[in-house]
Design an enzyme around this catalytic site. Structure first.
Site, mmCIF file in Angstrom:
data_model
loop_
_atom_site.group_PDB
_atom_site.id
_atom_site.type_symbol
_atom_site.label_atom_id
_atom_site.label_comp_id
_atom_site.label_asym_id
_atom_site.label_seq_id
_atom_site.Cartn_x
_atom_site.Cartn_y
_atom_site.Cartn_z
ATOM 1 N N LYS A 184 26.440 33.271 40.684
ATOM 2 C CA LYS A 184 26.859 33.433 39.293
ATOM 3 C C LYS A 184 27.403 32.116 38.754
ATOM 4 O O LYS A 184 28.479 31.683 39.107
ATOM 5 C CB LYS A 184 27.926 34.510 39.123
ATOM 6 N N GLY A 237 36.958 27.605 41.719
ATOM 7 C CA GLY A 237 37.510 27.798 40.377
ATOM 8 C C GLY A 237 39.025 27.747 40.444
ATOM 9 O O GLY A 237 39.605 27.141 41.354
ATOM 10 N N SER A 238 39.664 28.409 39.483
ATOM 11 C CA SER A 238 41.120 28.328 39.410
ATOM 12 C C SER A 238 41.782 29.161 40.509
ATOM 13 O O SER A 238 41.213 30.136 41.005
ATOM 14 C CB SER A 238 41.575 28.859 38.039
ATOM 15 N N THR A 239 42.996 28.771 40.850
ATOM 16 C CA THR A 239 43.766 29.499 41.865
ATOM 17 C C THR A 239 44.030 30.930 41.402
ATOM 18 O O THR A 239 43.950 31.881 42.186
ATOM 19 C CB THR A 239 45.071 28.740 42.166
ATOM 20 N N GLU A 240 44.275 31.063 40.100
ATOM 21 C CA GLU A 240 44.538 32.392 39.531
ATOM 22 C C GLU A 240 43.344 33.345 39.784
ATOM 23 O O GLU A 240 43.526 34.458 40.281
ATOM 24 C CB GLU A 240 44.721 32.159 38.037
ATOM 25 N N GLY A 242 40.942 32.819 41.932
ATOM 26 C CA GLY A 242 40.752 32.886 43.386
ATOM 27 C C GLY A 242 41.522 34.049 43.997
ATOM 28 O O GLY A 242 41.035 34.746 44.897
ATOM 29 N N CYS A 293 39.023 19.339 40.335
ATOM 30 C CA CYS A 293 40.117 20.025 41.041
ATOM 31 C C CYS A 293 40.916 19.060 41.906
ATOM 32 O O CYS A 293 42.088 19.288 42.168
ATOM 33 C CB CYS A 293 39.577 21.180 41.864
HETATM 34 P P1 ADP Z 1 38.420 28.131 34.460
HETATM 35 O O1 ADP Z 1 39.725 28.849 34.246
HETATM 36 O O2 ADP Z 1 38.570 26.709 34.733
HETATM 37 O O3 ADP Z 1 37.357 28.466 33.438
HETATM 38 P P2 ADP Z 1 37.737 30.109 36.336
HETATM 39 O O4 ADP Z 1 38.388 30.140 37.656
HETATM 40 O O5 ADP Z 1 38.168 31.081 35.290
HETATM 41 O O6 ADP Z 1 37.854 28.655 35.816
HETATM 42 O O7 ADP Z 1 36.166 30.253 36.471
HETATM 43 C C1 ADP Z 1 35.407 29.872 37.559
HETATM 44 C C2 ADP Z 1 34.321 30.897 37.763
HETATM 45 O O8 ADP Z 1 34.929 32.151 38.039
HETATM 46 C C3 ADP Z 1 33.400 31.141 36.573
HETATM 47 O O9 ADP Z 1 32.081 31.360 37.044
HETATM 48 C C4 ADP Z 1 33.971 32.403 35.964
HETATM 49 O O10 ADP Z 1 33.027 33.143 35.233
HETATM 50 C C5 ADP Z 1 34.398 33.160 37.198
HETATM 51 N N1 ADP Z 1 35.430 34.174 36.969
HETATM 52 C C6 ADP Z 1 36.416 34.183 36.041
HETATM 53 N N2 ADP Z 1 37.156 35.313 36.140
HETATM 54 C C7 ADP Z 1 36.640 36.042 37.154
HETATM 55 C C8 ADP Z 1 36.962 37.295 37.767
HETATM 56 N N3 ADP Z 1 37.981 38.029 37.332
HETATM 57 N N4 ADP Z 1 36.220 37.717 38.807
HETATM 58 C C9 ADP Z 1 35.194 36.977 39.274
HETATM 59 N N5 ADP Z 1 34.831 35.789 38.742
HETATM 60 C C10 ADP Z 1 35.535 35.320 37.701
#
Ligand code: ADP
Length: 501
Positions: A184, A237-240, A242, A293
């Protein structure tokens, strides 16, 4: 549709790639990805959600149980190598599209992203035939050996900062090890991953080995992470987010690897080559618009070189050419989205409220008419920062550095480690003893000594602490995508005596 479309002004159209076919989303929905330099629509993309993820996982399962597992390691390697060659042949168009979708300067997508994408596929193409088990010298009449086997279907969720490169980091080892994938891409930057889908088809991968489902995180991403039919979820991606992924995966005990945020210390001692250190600090925080990152976002300066360093750092930051990312001479393009731009602006206000001062930047640049709708921000330096401030602790993910001074090495290391993150760290000094002492004491997955942002497909990358778990690239990535089976054989040919006689 066998080669990347050339970049044009017409919005492009993309479907989902599932089971070897290009299909619309079951809902019929689409979303638009803009060009961040202008805000104009770049592409109209089919929007996957739960139902499409369901189909993609089923296709990946069928491919895993079917054709893919029958293929020899050599053939898997050859397919990966073929893909690397196709990417190389189309590197120019792919770099142009990466720049159009993400906003990174064309000199970065052409000379850094694309070559590294090719390098990763080549490296793991060679690895396919080198994935081995071992024999274990157990006592007695037994022969014990291990098989290193693929995990199965892997969900992979990637971010927008290095769209194609993150796809390569994830796909190459997973496929080399014999897994199938549902990928994705980020909703901000789906284009090059979908172009990669066309090249995967052209290379001749069996249908369903790679499935690509662009869509939003809360829908497509969440459905993938929580799917009981996947054997592994890999996320960058972000820790949040993650943490959300790890929670979703926990319900099915799906294996997880996470590459998350950072707030890296980039440390300059007075004995460093100052010119080199200034250039390294620029590279550390302004490369890719600071959307990295492992960005060196906390610059620690030894007190007595502060003035000289900052004078040079400021002068060079102000000379960075910000503007049209498609122009070969541009050094910084726009941030990826309006949301990210606003987030950065928010941190400028926070910094001021916290008592930090803006040495340079802190606002968007004045650009030509054509780029007024773009998400540009000037290279920014905050001074008078202390390590407890939010701008020193929270990941800003933009071209914003926080400068902190120090006088004592022991206290410096303590401060460098006072963060929830632990992805990377940099140190600039001519004292090799100090440099290696630091490398041991800093809690980070990657340490750069007198350099910054160096990567190679053979060298592991990943985080300590809340920067995640697992190491990508190198042989460690193969470990992330395989599992071990231990096989026992009785060589005596005699019945087991314990209960039997
Ligand atoms: P940023 O905050 O920098 O945009 P994210 O961590 O939100 O980075 O996004 C990184 C990836 O994680 C993207 O592909 C995003 O669509 C996906 N993503 C965001 N939220 C969720 C979630 N709740 N569950 C799974 N994947 C997610």
């Amino acid at each position: 549709m066998s080669s990347p479309q050339a970049a044009t002004n017409e919005p492009r159209r993309y479907q989902l790639f599932i089971g070897g076919e290009w299909v619309d989303a079951e809902s019929g929905k689409t979303f638009t990805t803009p060009n961040p330099a202008t805000g104009a629509p770049l592409a109209e993309v089919a929007e996957a959600d739960k139902a499409d993820v369901e189909r993609a996982v089923a296709a990946a399962r069928q491919a895993f149980e079917g054709k893919w597992s029958k293929l020899s390691a050599r053939d898997r390697g050859r397919l990966l190598y073929k893909l690397a060659q196709l990417i190389e042949a189309h590197a120019k168009e792919l770099a142009a599209l990466e720049t159009a979708d993400n906003g990174k300067p064309i000199r970065e997508s052409s000379y850094i992203d694309l070559p590294q994408v090719v390098e990763n596929f080549e490296y793991f193409a060679g690895f396919a035939t080198k994935i081995e088990g071992e024999t274990i010298p157990v006592p007695g009449q037994f022969f014990n050996y291990t098989l290193r086997e693929p995990l199965g279907v892997c969900g992979q969720i990637i971010p927008w900062n290095f769209p194609l490169l993150m796809a390569a980091w994830k796909l190459a080892p997973a496929l080399a090890a014999g897994n199938t994938v549902v990928l994705k891409p980020a909703e901000q930057t789906p284009v090059t991953a979908l172009e990669l889908g066309k090249l995967i088809q052209e290379a001749g991968f069996p249908e369903g080995v790679v499935n690509i489902v662009p869509g939003y995180g809360e829908t497509a991403g969440a459905a993938l992470a929580a799917h009981p039919g996947i054997d592994k979820i890999a996320f960058t991606g972000s820790t949040e987010v993650g943490k959300l992924i790890a929670r979703a995966a926990a319900d099915n005990l799906t294996k997880v690897s996470l590459e998350l945020g950072g707030k890296a210390p980039n440390i300059v001692f007075a004995d460093a080559d100052l010119e080199q250190a200034v250039n390294g600090a620029l590279m550390g925080i302004f490369y890719n618009q600071g959307q990295v990152c492992c960005a060196g976002s906390r610059i620690f300066l030894e007190e007595r070189i502060k003035d000289e360093f900052l004078e040079r750092f400021k002068a060079k930051a102000e000379k960075i050419k910000v503007g049209d990312p498609a122009d070969k001479t541009t050094q910084m393009g726009p941030q990826v989205s309006e949301e990210q731009l606003n987030r950065i602006k928010g941190y400028v206000d926070i910094a001021r409220q916290e008592g930090a001062s803006v040495l340079t930047g802190g606002a968007s640049p004045e650009l030509d008419e054509q780029f007024r709708g773009g998400y540009f921000f000037r290279p920014t330096i905050f001074c008078d920062v202390n390590n407890r401030m939010r701008v020193a602790q929270e990941e800003i993910f933009g071209p914003v550095s926080s400068v902190i001074t120090f006088t004592d090495e022991v206290d410096l290391i303590k401060q460098a480690n006072e963060t929830i993150y632990g992805l990377s760290a940099g140190i600039w000094t001519r004292d090799i003893t100090r440099a290696h002492r630091f490398a041991r004491e800093v809690k980070a997955g990657v340490v750069w000594i007198n350099t910054y942002n160096m990567f190679n497909a053979a060298s592991p990358f990943g985080g300590y602490k809340q920067s995640g778990y697992g190491r990508e690239m190198g042989r460690h990535a193969i470990e992330l995508y395989t599992q071990i089976k231990s096989v026992w054989v009785d060589l005596s040919g005699k019945p087991i005596g314990w209960f039997g006689n």
